[in-house]
Design a protein around this motif. Structure first.
Motif, mmCIF file in Angstrom:
data_model
loop_
_atom_site.group_PDB
_atom_site.id
_atom_site.type_symbol
_atom_site.label_atom_id
_atom_site.label_comp_id
_atom_site.label_asym_id
_atom_site.label_seq_id
_atom_site.Cartn_x
_atom_site.Cartn_y
_atom_site.Cartn_z
ATOM 1 N N VAL A 5 47.116 -8.721 53.518
ATOM 2 C CA VAL A 5 46.490 -7.711 54.369
ATOM 3 C C VAL A 5 46.472 -8.280 55.781
ATOM 4 N N THR A 24 46.171 -2.320 60.781
ATOM 5 C CA THR A 24 45.927 -3.123 59.582
ATOM 6 C C THR A 24 46.649 -2.486 58.401
ATOM 7 N N ARG A 25 47.473 -3.297 57.719
ATOM 8 C CA ARG A 25 48.289 -2.777 56.624
ATOM 9 C C ARG A 25 48.361 -3.796 55.488
ATOM 10 N N LEU A 26 48.851 -3.315 54.342
ATOM 11 C CA LEU A 26 49.099 -4.174 53.191
ATOM 12 C C LEU A 26 50.594 -4.475 53.130
ATOM 13 N N HIS A 38 52.443 -0.958 53.225
ATOM 14 C CA HIS A 38 51.577 0.149 52.820
ATOM 15 C C HIS A 38 50.417 0.338 53.799
ATOM 16 N N SER A 39 49.979 1.587 53.927
ATOM 17 C CA SER A 39 48.726 1.895 54.611
ATOM 18 C C SER A 39 47.701 2.282 53.559
ATOM 19 N N ASP A 40 46.497 2.643 54.003
ATOM 20 C CA ASP A 40 45.436 3.011 53.056
ATOM 21 C C ASP A 40 45.474 4.507 52.768
ATOM 22 N N GLY A 41 46.649 5.065 52.744
ATOM 23 C CA GLY A 41 46.836 6.491 52.445
ATOM 24 C C GLY A 41 48.266 6.707 52.018
#
Length: 231
Positions: A5, A24-26, A38-41
């Motif tokens: 993260v 901020t991303r994964l 990835h994002s949180d959506g």
């Protein structure tokens, strides 16, 4: 699998160019070499990614990236094309690695598992001269449903779905990429078999040289005899 993260920006160059501004991303690095952002959506879909085979090189940030505040640069390069994914990491919030081991593969639902068994027993639905080698042929990323030989002895990998969509074609494509590296099997052709195949999946499969076969589940299980139909 490595899960990072981080606050980062991402640039992709290849068949197209794309930019993800700082956020901020994964960052997901899988054992097969793939890297996904990835994002949180957006459900399960990554914002950007690089499929294997590819290489990942991590270096201290330099030049404009360092001046902008980045501390690391991840350069993910495809080994089959000029596609490059560059991740400029500004701050790492979490960095975790976990060995997931060998995945046993997707557990099919009743109809899909039954379709696999029926097609293995009635392999002639794929064409004259086809012969079954085995069901659930193992690959490093999971088993392909059926491995068989065509009329001239060529290897054929068959992926079976109840409803065939683009994800199923992508899954078979990954199997074929790995199986075609095996000199005992290569060249391996692909067949995408389903009760119903969506138009977009058929177009993608055809573009990748994968043959589509529509399966009549009721006829295969002996409930419906197509020779007795009026229409």
């Amino acid at each position: 699998m490595r899960l990072v993260v981080a606050r980062c920006s991402v640039d992709y160059a290849g068949r197209l160019t794309a930019h993800l501004p700082l956020a901020t991303r994964l960052l997901m690095v899988k054992a097969d070499g793939s890297v996904l952002v990835h994002s949180d959506g957006g459900s399960y879909k990554p914002l950007n990614w690089m499929s294997p085979p590819c290489t990942l090189l991590t270096t201290p940030a330099e030049g404009p990236a360092a001046e902008a505040g980045a501390t690391q640069t991840w350069r993910v390069a495809s080994t089959k094309s000029d596609d490059v994914l560059v991740v400029s990491v500004h701050e790492v919030l979490s960095d975790t690695s976990v060995d997931l081991g060998v995945d046993p593969g997707l557990v099919k639902d009743g109809v899909e598992a039954h379709l696999q068994r029926l097609l293995a027993e009635q392999i002639e639905h794929l064409g004259s001269g086809y012969a079954l080698v085995r069901r659930e042929h193992p690959t490093p990323i999971g088993p392909v449903d059926i491995l068989c030989r065509d009329a001239v002895g060529g290897s054929v990998a068959v992926e079976i779905k109840r409803r065939g969509d683009i994800d199923g074609v992508e899954q078979l494509t990954r199997y074929l990429e790995l199986m075609n590296r095996d000199p005992h099997l290569a060249p391996v052709a692909g067949v995408f078999a389903a009760q119903e195949i969506k138009p977009q999946a058929r177009v993608l499969a055809t573009d990748r040289g994968i043959r589509c076969v529509v399966l009549d589940y009721e006829a295969m299980r002996g409930v419906d005899d197509p020779t007795t139909r009026l229409f």
